[in-house]
Design an enzyme around this catalytic site. Sequence first.
Site, PDB file in Angstrom:
ATOM      1  N   CYS A 163       4.553  -5.324  15.760  1.00  0.00           N
ATOM      2  CA  CYS A 163       3.969  -4.490  16.818  1.00  0.00           C
ATOM      3  C   CYS A 163       2.502  -4.874  17.016  1.00  0.00           C
ATOM      4  O   CYS A 163       1.793  -5.139  16.053  1.00  0.00           O
ATOM      5  CB  CYS A 163       4.089  -3.012  16.465  1.00  0.00           C
ATOM      6  SG  CYS A 163       5.795  -2.472  16.284  1.00  0.00           S
TER       7      CYS A 163
ATOM      8  N   CYS B 118      -1.806   2.156   7.988  1.00  0.00           N
ATOM      9  CA  CYS B 118      -1.356   1.290   6.899  1.00  0.00           C
ATOM     10  C   CYS B 118      -1.538  -0.190   7.230  1.00  0.00           C
ATOM     11  O   CYS B 118      -1.473  -0.587   8.359  1.00  0.00           O
ATOM     12  CB  CYS B 118       0.110   1.557   6.605  1.00  0.00           C
ATOM     13  SG  CYS B 118       0.329   2.772   5.319  1.00  0.00           S
TER      14      CYS B 118
ATOM     15  N   CYS C  93      -0.399  -2.978  15.156  1.00  0.00           N
ATOM     16  CA  CYS C  93      -0.194  -2.652  13.741  1.00  0.00           C
ATOM     17  C   CYS C  93      -0.675  -3.777  12.826  1.00  0.00           C
ATOM     18  O   CYS C  93      -0.237  -4.919  12.937  1.00  0.00           O
ATOM     19  CB  CYS C  93       1.285  -2.368  13.503  1.00  0.00           C
ATOM     20  SG  CYS C  93       1.712  -2.156  11.766  1.00  0.00           S
TER      21      CYS C  93
ATOM     22  N   GLU D 281       0.820  -1.214   0.000  1.00  0.00           N
ATOM     23  CA  GLU D 281       0.000   0.000   0.000  1.00  0.00           C
ATOM     24  C   GLU D 281       0.848   1.255   0.000  1.00  0.00           C
ATOM     25  O   GLU D 281       1.958   1.255   0.506  1.00  0.00           O
ATOM     26  CB  GLU D 281      -0.801   0.063   1.304  1.00  0.00           C
ATOM     27  CG  GLU D 281      -1.797  -1.022   1.453  1.00  0.00           C
ATOM     28  CD  GLU D 281      -2.478  -0.939   2.795  1.00  0.00           C
ATOM     29  OE1 GLU D 281      -2.289   0.053   3.522  1.00  0.00           O
ATOM     30  OE2 GLU D 281      -3.193  -1.876   3.117  1.00  0.00           O
TER      31      GLU D 281
ATOM     32  N   CYS E 146       5.788  -7.012   7.666  1.00  0.00           N
ATOM     33  CA  CYS E 146       6.847  -6.489   8.529  1.00  0.00           C
ATOM     34  C   CYS E 146       7.185  -7.537   9.584  1.00  0.00           C
ATOM     35  O   CYS E 146       6.285  -8.103  10.195  1.00  0.00           O
ATOM     36  CB  CYS E 146       6.393  -5.200   9.202  1.00  0.00           C
ATOM     37  SG  CYS E 146       7.651  -4.514  10.304  1.00  0.00           S
TER      38      CYS E 146
ATOM     39  N   CYS F 145       3.021   8.591   1.522  1.00  0.00           N
ATOM     40  CA  CYS F 145       3.495   7.644   2.524  1.00  0.00           C
ATOM     41  C   CYS F 145       3.757   6.324   1.798  1.00  0.00           C
ATOM     42  O   CYS F 145       2.858   5.782   1.157  1.00  0.00           O
ATOM     43  CB  CYS F 145       2.410   7.493   3.588  1.00  0.00           C
ATOM     44  SG  CYS F 145       2.743   6.208   4.788  1.00  0.00           S
TER      45      CYS F 145
HETATM   46  N1  SAH Z   1       8.060   0.487  10.718  1.00  0.00           N
HETATM   47  C1  SAH Z   1       8.233   1.885  10.849  1.00  0.00           C
HETATM   48  C2  SAH Z   1       7.549   2.692   9.791  1.00  0.00           C
HETATM   49  C3  SAH Z   1       6.234   2.234   9.332  1.00  0.00           C
HETATM   50  S1  SAH Z   1       5.047   1.900  10.610  1.00  0.00           S
HETATM   51  C4  SAH Z   1       7.801   2.332  12.215  1.00  0.00           C
HETATM   52  O1  SAH Z   1       7.188   1.582  12.946  1.00  0.00           O
HETATM   53  O2  SAH Z   1       8.140   3.454  12.547  1.00  0.00           O
HETATM   54  C5  SAH Z   1       3.724   2.766  10.072  1.00  0.00           C
HETATM   55  C6  SAH Z   1       3.288   3.904  10.971  1.00  0.00           C
HETATM   56  O3  SAH Z   1       1.953   3.647  11.321  1.00  0.00           O
HETATM   57  C7  SAH Z   1       4.093   4.060  12.251  1.00  0.00           C
HETATM   58  O4  SAH Z   1       4.310   5.439  12.508  1.00  0.00           O
HETATM   59  C8  SAH Z   1       3.181   3.461  13.278  1.00  0.00           C
HETATM   60  O5  SAH Z   1       3.432   4.037  14.491  1.00  0.00           O
HETATM   61  C9  SAH Z   1       1.797   3.759  12.722  1.00  0.00           C
HETATM   62  N2  SAH Z   1       0.759   2.817  13.128  1.00  0.00           N
HETATM   63  C10 SAH Z   1       0.744   1.494  12.962  1.00  0.00           C
HETATM   64  N3  SAH Z   1      -0.375   0.960  13.498  1.00  0.00           N
HETATM   65  C11 SAH Z   1      -1.086   1.989  14.004  1.00  0.00           C
HETATM   66  C12 SAH Z   1      -2.336   2.089  14.685  1.00  0.00           C
HETATM   67  N4  SAH Z   1      -3.070   1.007  14.964  1.00  0.00           N
HETATM   68  N5  SAH Z   1      -2.768   3.317  15.052  1.00  0.00           N
HETATM   69  C13 SAH Z   1      -2.034   4.422  14.785  1.00  0.00           C
HETATM   70  N6  SAH Z   1      -0.845   4.398  14.155  1.00  0.00           N
HETATM   71  C14 SAH Z   1      -0.375   3.183  13.759  1.00  0.00           C
HETATM   72 FE1  SF4 Z   2       6.478  -2.952  11.526  1.00  0.00          FE
HETATM   73 FE2  SF4 Z   2       4.065  -1.927  12.001  1.00  0.00          FE
HETATM   74 FE3  SF4 Z   2       5.841  -2.084  13.978  1.00  0.00          FE
HETATM   75 FE4  SF4 Z   2       6.222  -0.310  11.983  1.00  0.00          FE
HETATM   76  S1  SF4 Z   2       4.539  -0.297  13.475  1.00  0.00           S
HETATM   77  S2  SF4 Z   2       7.741  -1.712  12.900  1.00  0.00           S
HETATM   78  S3  SF4 Z   2       5.352  -1.479  10.267  1.00  0.00           S
HETATM   79  S4  SF4 Z   2       4.932  -3.824  12.882  1.00  0.00           S
END
Ligand code: SAH
Ligand code: SF4
Length: 347
Positions: free
Chosen positions: A116, A332, A119, A92, A112, A105
């Site tokens: 997390c 995302c 996420c 995406e 990934c 973005c």
């Molecule tokens: N992996 C890197 C960059 C991509 S993550 C990182 O973690 O910094 C994509 C972005 O979306 C990050 O800033 C993360 O904090 C945010 N994100 C992911 N899941 C989210 C959620 N459920 N609510 C709000 N922000 C979220």
């Molecule tokens: Fe990976 Fe999502 Fe964590 Fe960013 S927030 S490091 S994309 S699992």
Amino acid sequence: MKSITGMDYEELKSEIVETLGWERYRADQIASWVYDKHVLDFSEMTNLSKEQRKKLSESYTLDRLEMLGKQVSKIDGTTKYLWKLQDGNTIESVLIFYPNRVTACISTQVGCPVGCRFCATGLSGFVRNLSTGEIVSQIIHMEKDSKLKIGNIVYMGMGEPFLNYKNVIKSMKILNHPKMLGVGIRHITVSTVGIPEKIISFAKDGMKARLAISLHASYNHKRDFLVPINVRYPIEEVIQAAKEYQKITGSRVSIEYIMIRGINDFDSDAEKLVQVLRGLRVFVNLIPVNPVVGDFQRPSKKRIEAFKRILEKNGLEVEIRKEKGTDIDAACGQLRIRSRNIERALK
Ligand code: SAH
Ligand code: SF4
């Protein structure tokens, strides 16, 4: 086949001159077709001879993406794209509109490996790194589709950029080069979960792009839970690396902090955050969690404001991130998951 969109300017020049034995200006012509005119078919590059076009089609690719989905927010125009890569995987990218600029973005991996808890991308697992050309190609395709010049780029889509370091750095050089996409380097931001040695390499490699670190917690036991890679790279090591980065580059670092009700939104979390960030010049972004996966909820407005005040009282600069495209699944990873669910349901 070698990818043209995966070559930085010097490589493209040397490919044209050394490998193909053509005149130097042919490299600029090709760059102009790809990056100014968004032409991703060699046969349409009409200022090259027929033989040259044929030679290019036989030997090189342009990392074309197929648009599988496009959603436009009725609230603010935020546009989310779902792309199919040449091997069938999907990623995406998102376009976000501000009064005087367009921000893109982009993704760096299919899935990934960090995982997390909050996420959608992380919980969908990891497939592979994107190539340099696949990273760059997202920008070309979005400019082509929107007919707009992208002025800001954030590496905040799917994937952890610093686990695909080489391709990410090279893609930045291509996005930045005046004969390629020409986006100002200070208008490019990379967001990382915090891989200490890569944060330091980023500074030492002389990359002047901005750096954002996804901290999300100020206590290690909480971060271990939310961001599992913290077990390997605890908060102190990430902050230490950020300090070294700052010593080398002189740049301020953004700290991303997703706020989750009852987990990391207490006064004590804010006080600890002040302590953790001492000695680092930062800008803190507070991001109310998007409750897409897991059982997470946003704190109340009042709670977020109280948290913010504690940080500000201690001299930190803080902003609560404004939400964009809430009606089209802002965070995302979701569009891809949803489309896979649809695909599965159709089978
Ligand atoms: N992996 C890197 C960059 C991509 S993550 C990182 O973690 O910094 C994509 C972005 O979306 C990050 O800033 C993360 O904090 C945010 N994100 C992911 N899941 C989210 C959620 N459920 N609510 C709000 N922000 C979220
Ligand atoms: Fe990976 Fe999502 Fe964590 Fe960013 S927030 S490091 S994309 S699992």
